[in-house]
Design a protein around this motif. Structure first.
Motif, PDB file in Angstrom:
ATOM      1  N   ARG A   1       2.673   2.341 -17.575  1.00 49.15           N
ATOM      2  CA  ARG A   1       1.470   3.174 -17.491  1.00 49.15           C
ATOM      3  C   ARG A   1       0.397   2.557 -16.599  1.00 49.15           C
TER       4      ARG A   1
ATOM      5  N   GLY B   1       0.755  -1.243   0.000  1.00 48.67           N
ATOM      6  CA  GLY B   1       0.000   0.000   0.000  1.00 48.67           C
ATOM      7  C   GLY B   1       0.787   1.296   0.000  1.00 48.67           C
ATOM      8  N   GLN B   2       2.055   1.251  -0.411  1.00 49.30           N
ATOM      9  CA  GLN B   2       2.807   2.503  -0.375  1.00 49.30           C
ATOM     10  C   GLN B   2       2.774   3.247  -1.707  1.00 49.30           C
ATOM     11  N   LEU B   3       2.186   2.636  -2.739  1.00 51.13           N
ATOM     12  CA  LEU B   3       2.105   3.332  -4.023  1.00 51.13           C
ATOM     13  C   LEU B   3       0.843   4.181  -4.034  1.00 51.13           C
ATOM     14  N   LEU B   4       0.950   5.353  -4.659  1.00 54.25           N
ATOM     15  CA  LEU B   4      -0.215   6.222  -4.744  1.00 54.25           C
ATOM     16  C   LEU B   4      -1.152   5.662  -5.813  1.00 54.25           C
ATOM     17  N   PRO B   5      -2.407   5.371  -5.459  1.00 54.07           N
ATOM     18  CA  PRO B   5      -3.291   4.641  -6.377  1.00 54.07           C
ATOM     19  C   PRO B   5      -3.630   5.405  -7.656  1.00 54.07           C
ATOM     20  N   GLU B   6      -3.534   6.759  -7.601  1.00 55.14           N
ATOM     21  CA  GLU B   6      -3.912   7.533  -8.784  1.00 55.14           C
ATOM     22  C   GLU B   6      -2.804   7.608  -9.822  1.00 55.14           C
ATOM     23  N   LEU B   7      -1.570   7.318  -9.396  1.00 57.76           N
ATOM     24  CA  LEU B   7      -0.444   7.518 -10.307  1.00 57.76           C
ATOM     25  C   LEU B   7      -0.086   6.221 -11.018  1.00 57.76           C
ATOM     26  N   PRO B   8       0.218   6.304 -12.336  1.00 55.80           N
ATOM     27  CA  PRO B   8       0.754   5.127 -13.013  1.00 55.80           C
ATOM     28  C   PRO B   8       2.107   4.764 -12.412  1.00 55.80           C
TER      29      PRO B   8
ATOM     30  N   GLY C   1      -3.499  -0.503  -8.921  1.00 59.61           N
ATOM     31  CA  GLY C   1      -4.627  -1.428  -8.918  1.00 59.61           C
ATOM     32  C   GLY C   1      -4.618  -2.392 -10.086  1.00 59.61           C
ATOM     33  N   GLU C   2      -3.799  -2.090 -11.097  1.00 59.35           N
ATOM     34  CA  GLU C   2      -3.737  -2.948 -12.277  1.00 59.35           C
ATOM     35  C   GLU C   2      -2.492  -3.832 -12.270  1.00 59.35           C
ATOM     36  N   LEU C   3      -1.787  -3.828 -11.137  1.00 57.93           N
ATOM     37  CA  LEU C   3      -0.581  -4.651 -11.016  1.00 57.93           C
ATOM     38  C   LEU C   3      -0.832  -5.774 -10.019  1.00 57.93           C
TER      39      LEU C   3
ATOM     40  N   GLU D   1       5.059   7.112 -12.724  1.00 55.16           N
ATOM     41  CA  GLU D   1       4.999   8.363 -11.964  1.00 55.16           C
ATOM     42  C   GLU D   1       5.187   8.110 -10.470  1.00 55.16           C
ATOM     43  N   ASN D   2       4.722   6.953  -9.997  1.00 51.45           N
ATOM     44  CA  ASN D   2       4.992   6.593  -8.608  1.00 51.45           C
ATOM     45  C   ASN D   2       6.492   6.556  -8.354  1.00 51.45           C
TER      46      ASN D   2
ATOM     47  N   GLN E   1      -3.591   5.308   5.246  1.00 48.16           N
ATOM     48  CA  GLN E   1      -2.439   4.418   5.105  1.00 48.16           C
ATOM     49  C   GLN E   1      -1.466   4.951   4.057  1.00 48.16           C
TER      50      GLN E   1
ATOM     51  N   LEU F   1       2.340   6.061   4.901  1.00 46.94           N
ATOM     52  CA  LEU F   1       3.478   5.375   4.287  1.00 46.94           C
ATOM     53  C   LEU F   1       4.318   6.333   3.449  1.00 46.94           C
TER      54      LEU F   1
ATOM     55  N   ALA G   1      -6.814   1.070  -2.703  1.00 44.24           N
ATOM     56  CA  ALA G   1      -5.543   0.626  -3.270  1.00 44.24           C
ATOM     57  C   ALA G   1      -5.729  -0.161  -4.563  1.00 44.24           C
ATOM     58  N   ARG G   2      -6.880  -0.804  -4.723  1.00 45.04           N
ATOM     59  CA  ARG G   2      -7.064  -1.610  -5.922  1.00 45.04           C
ATOM     60  C   ARG G   2      -7.692  -0.792  -7.036  1.00 45.04           C
ATOM     61  N   ARG G   3      -7.823   0.485  -6.837  1.00 46.42           N
ATOM     62  CA  ARG G   3      -8.526   1.286  -7.827  1.00 46.42           C
ATOM     63  C   ARG G   3      -7.812   1.258  -9.176  1.00 46.42           C
ATOM     64  N   THR G   4      -8.577   1.208 -10.215  1.00 44.69           N
ATOM     65  CA  THR G   4      -8.006   1.182 -11.552  1.00 44.69           C
ATOM     66  C   THR G   4      -8.430   2.420 -12.312  1.00 44.69           C
TER      67      THR G   4
ATOM     68  N   ARG H   1      -1.631   1.448 -13.372  1.00 44.94           N
ATOM     69  CA  ARG H   1      -1.770   1.973 -12.017  1.00 44.94           C
ATOM     70  C   ARG H   1      -1.659   0.819 -11.030  1.00 44.94           C
TER      71      ARG H   1
END
Ligand SMILES: Nc1ncnc2c1ncn2[C@@H]1O[C@H](COP(=O)(O)OP(=O)(O)O)[C@@H](O)[C@H]1O
Ligand SMILES: [Mg+2]
Lengths: 249, 458
Positions: free
Chosen positions: A163, A119-126, A167-169, A129-130, B364, B368, B200-203, A165
């Motif tokens: 590219r 959970g340390q990656l920002l969900p909005e950024l690809p 959530g897509e990994l 960009e993270n 969270q 982080l 976190a799972r948002r796409t 995000r």
């Protein structure tokens, strides 16, 4: 699934800070990070009861021990997240235990890299960009930071996923992005707290291999908290923490 | 366990300990305030509507008999204008309750509480907040009565009796508000329970469709055409059509809003040179509807402000008309400003609770990032940009649209009475500052969240 061996990091990767020299983990090399007599209490709980640790340049250290023994607290103190109640911490000879909040945040940004469990990656950024964000935070222009980020992602076996995000990994892919984010700034030390704790055995081993090999190739030292024997076996040295004390080396 | 306990109580306790008036605005308190504001203003608006309807049914003077039916229509316009912000404020309050509960979800799971039980507990807690908020809102409505009874309409302020909604309505409020809060919370929470990884799972979200623009262009066009045609006609039919079209314009603004924000966000992302700008743009692009919900109240208020800005000109133009015309013109300004003020207050409350909910939702992620050395100032800047960029866009655009719509109606009055435009600028600036100030109330909460060091997933 096996990961391609990560090539050496892009030469300019460490441009934001002085490139770390690759020093073999010799037994008596001058310590990059050195802590003496660390004490940390939370209310009546003594999380650290006088810990000494040395970390050589390029060395990877597994911190093991049962749950609640003080592993995370030790990592947090070494990483400048928590100030110790007593004791000293020196990074390349400079005392960092008494820095202010602001100075510690800066230290973490400039000299350290972090890989957390989840959970340390920002969900909005690809992904790219993270990774680039860490470099941009040190003043690297966006285009250059993105360039570096793509090189790091490719080196970690994520070419073509720039590219996507978070959530897509997959979990393993996200952790590799986190490794790229930790390394793009050319840190002296990478701190990882149960970095494979949310992954299955095989994926976890993959991530550990990438983490240890790439970190070593980048000339960074690694402090890894885990209670998993398999995970610890990827490190060059291990210590065991019990009730806030180091009991074995 | 310590994690979640700390998240549940810690930030709030820490926020309180850090002192200051804003520091006491805990998420629970914010939700209660939001329900209270919604209730107080909704009751006031209903009361006003009753008052005008009463005067229409039972006029006490010739002027009143003349004007009252028009006023009922105008009061309905005010209701239409305020419905969207009031509803989104109430929904936002429920969502905030859920965000806070989400922070404690893992505790409940550790304690062996099941999904349905969690939902029930949350619904119950939100209903309680709704009940407390509604009760405070009733008191607020009572406290506001002396204010409303000081404002003259048709040359004569309402008596408290005229705008008293009655005990049955008050009693119904105490049931309806908690009920709606609970339902709204349940709907929001089901998503959380179904996908525990939530944010976190948002796409990548699907892009908003440009077709929306057509709707707005159509509505504005139709309104303009009818307004022009009206110059040659007379009668209530045209007025009704105009009012209907006005509602249509408002509705389409609400459709167009998220789409416009996503366009703005695209530009922000493309041009971003700093981490804060990049993140703000990406965040707006990710969920333009959420950004719109915050500024929708102000967007609609901007539209009203656009209308209000032409009214002094209108009043001046009709200054030599009869008493009824003059009264109507004056009261239009009064009513417009009143609607605007309420819309601003509601928008500010919305912005405050939306920010608090967003901080809790992302706790969270924030914690982080901070552990990895991202300074709190960056989050502050992102928050400001995420609020201010759409705010400026939306308030400006909707005011401009209102001017365009009204220009054919009043034409030169706009130019001959520039004080209207000054009023417009002043209102937009004041409202904007109020909203920004409201979002800053989440500062202590953010700092409390960043003090968390143990942020493993539940
Ligand atoms: N922020 C905190 N507040 C209170 N107690 C804490 C806090 N952090 C750690 N502790 C306590 O310190 C001890 C060590 O915790 P930790 O370092 O997280 O252990 P580990 O990582 O080995 O599981 C535990 O008893 C824990 O409960
Ligand atoms: Mg731990």
């Amino acid at each position: 699934m096996s990961v391609p061996l990560p090539p050496p990091p892009p030469p300019a990767a460490a441009s934001a800070t002085a490139p770390a020299a690759v020093v073999p983990p010799a037994a008596h090399a001058a310590a990059r990070l050195s802590a003496r007599g660390l004490v940390k209490t939370f209310g009546t709980t003594t999380a650290l009861a006088g810990v000494d640790v040395d970390l050589a340049a390029g060395e990877s250290l597994a911190v093991m021990g049962p749950s609640g023994s003080g592993k995370s607290t030790l990592l947090h103190c070494l990483a400048g997240i928590l100030p110790p109640d007593a004791g000293t911490i020196a990074l390349e000879g400079r005392e960092i235990g008494r820095l202010s909040d602001r100075e510690r945040t800066l230290l973490r940004r400039e000299r350290y890299g972090f890989v957390f469990q989840f959970g340390q990656l920002l969900p909005e950024l690809p992904a790219e960009e993270n990774v680039a964000l860490a470099s941009m935070l040190l003043g690297t222009p966006r285009a250059r930071a993105l360039d570096l980020a793509r090189q790091w992602l490719a080196a970690l076996g994520l070419a073509g996923m720039e590219r996507r995000r978070p959530g897509e990994l997959s979990g393993g892919q996200a952790q590799r992005v986190a490794v790229a984010r930790a390394l793009i700034t050319g840190p002296d030390v990478v701190f990882a707290d149960e970095p494979t704790g949310a992954l299955d055995q095989t994926t976890g081993a993959d991530v550990m291999r990438v983490l240890t090999e790439t970190t070593r190739a980048a000339g960074a030292s690694l402090v890894l908290v885990t209670h998993d024997e398999n995970v610890a076996s990827w490190c060059s040295r291990r210590i065991e923490v019990r009730d806030g004390r180091v009991v074995g080396a | 366990m310590r994690t979640v306990l700390a998240l549940a109580g810690g930030p709030l306790r820490a926020a309180r300990a850090s002192g200051g008036a804003g520091a006491r605005l805990t998420p629970g308190a914010l939700a209660v305030i939001a329900f209270a504001v919604t209730t107080a203003f909704a009751l006031s608006v209903v009361g006003g509507l009753r008052g005008f309807e009463g005067r229409a049914a039972d006029p006490t003077s010739d002027v009143m008999a003349d004007l009252a039916p028009t006023y009922v229509t105008l009061a309905w316009i005010a209701v239409v204008l305020l419905i969207v912000p009031l509803v989104s404020l109430g929904a936002g309050a429920a969502r905030l309750g859920v965000a806070r509960r989400d922070a404690r979800l893992s505790t409940l799971r550790l304690l062996g509480v099941t999904g349905p039980q969690t939902v029930a507990l949350t619904a119950l807690e939100t209903a309680q907040q709704g009940l407390v908020g509604a009760a405070i809102g009733l008191a607020g409505y009572g406290a506001l009565l002396p204010v409303w009874t000081r404002i003259p309409f048709m040359g004569q302020p309402f008596t408290a009796g005229e705008i008293w909604v009655g005990v049955p309505v008050l009693a119904a409020t105490l049931v309806v508000v908690p009920l709606v809060a609970a339902v709204s919370a349940t709907v929001s929470l089901r998503r959380v329970v179904v996908t525990p990884l939530g944010v976190a799972r948002r796409t990548t979200p699907p892009a908003l469709r440009w077709v929306r623009v057509l709707g707005v262009v159509g509505a504005v066009g139709a309104f303009t055409v009818v307004a022009k045609v009206q110059l040659g006609f007379e009668g209530a039919v045209v007025t009704v059509i105009l009012l209907g079209l006005l509602g249509l314009v408002l509705g389409t603004i609400n459709l167009l809003g998220p789409w416009t924000i996503s366009l703005l966000a695209r530009v922000m992302v493309r041009r971003a040179t700093t981490p804060a700008r990049l993140l703000a743009g990406r965040r707006l692009l990710d969920d333009p509807k959420a950004a719109w919900r915050v500024v929708a109240g102000l967007g609609l208020a901007g539209f009203v402000a656009g209308i209000v800005s032409v009214l002094p000109g209108l009043a001046a133009a009709t200054g030599d008309g009869d008493t009824a015309d003059r009264l109507l013109a004056q009261d239009l300004v009064t009513g417009g400003i009143l609607t605007l003020a309420i819309a601003f207050a509601v928008a500010a409350a919305s912005a405050g609770i939306a920010q608090a909910a967003s901080v809790l939702d992302r706790r969270q992620e924030y914690a982080l990032q901070h552990l990895a050395g991202v300074p709190v100032e960056l989050f502050d800047e992102v928050r400001r940009r995420v609020v201010v960029a759409p705010l400026a866009l939306v308030a400006g655009t909707s005011a401009a649209v209102a001017l365009v719509v009204l220009l054919p109606l009043f034409g030169m009055a706009l130019v001959t009475a520039p004080q209207g435009l000054l009023l417009l600028a002043g209102c937009l600036l004041g409202g904007g500052l109020l909203v920004v100030a409201a979002t800053e109330t989440s500062r202590p909460l953010m700092r409390a969240v960043l003090r968390e060091t143990d942020v493993r997933p539940g």
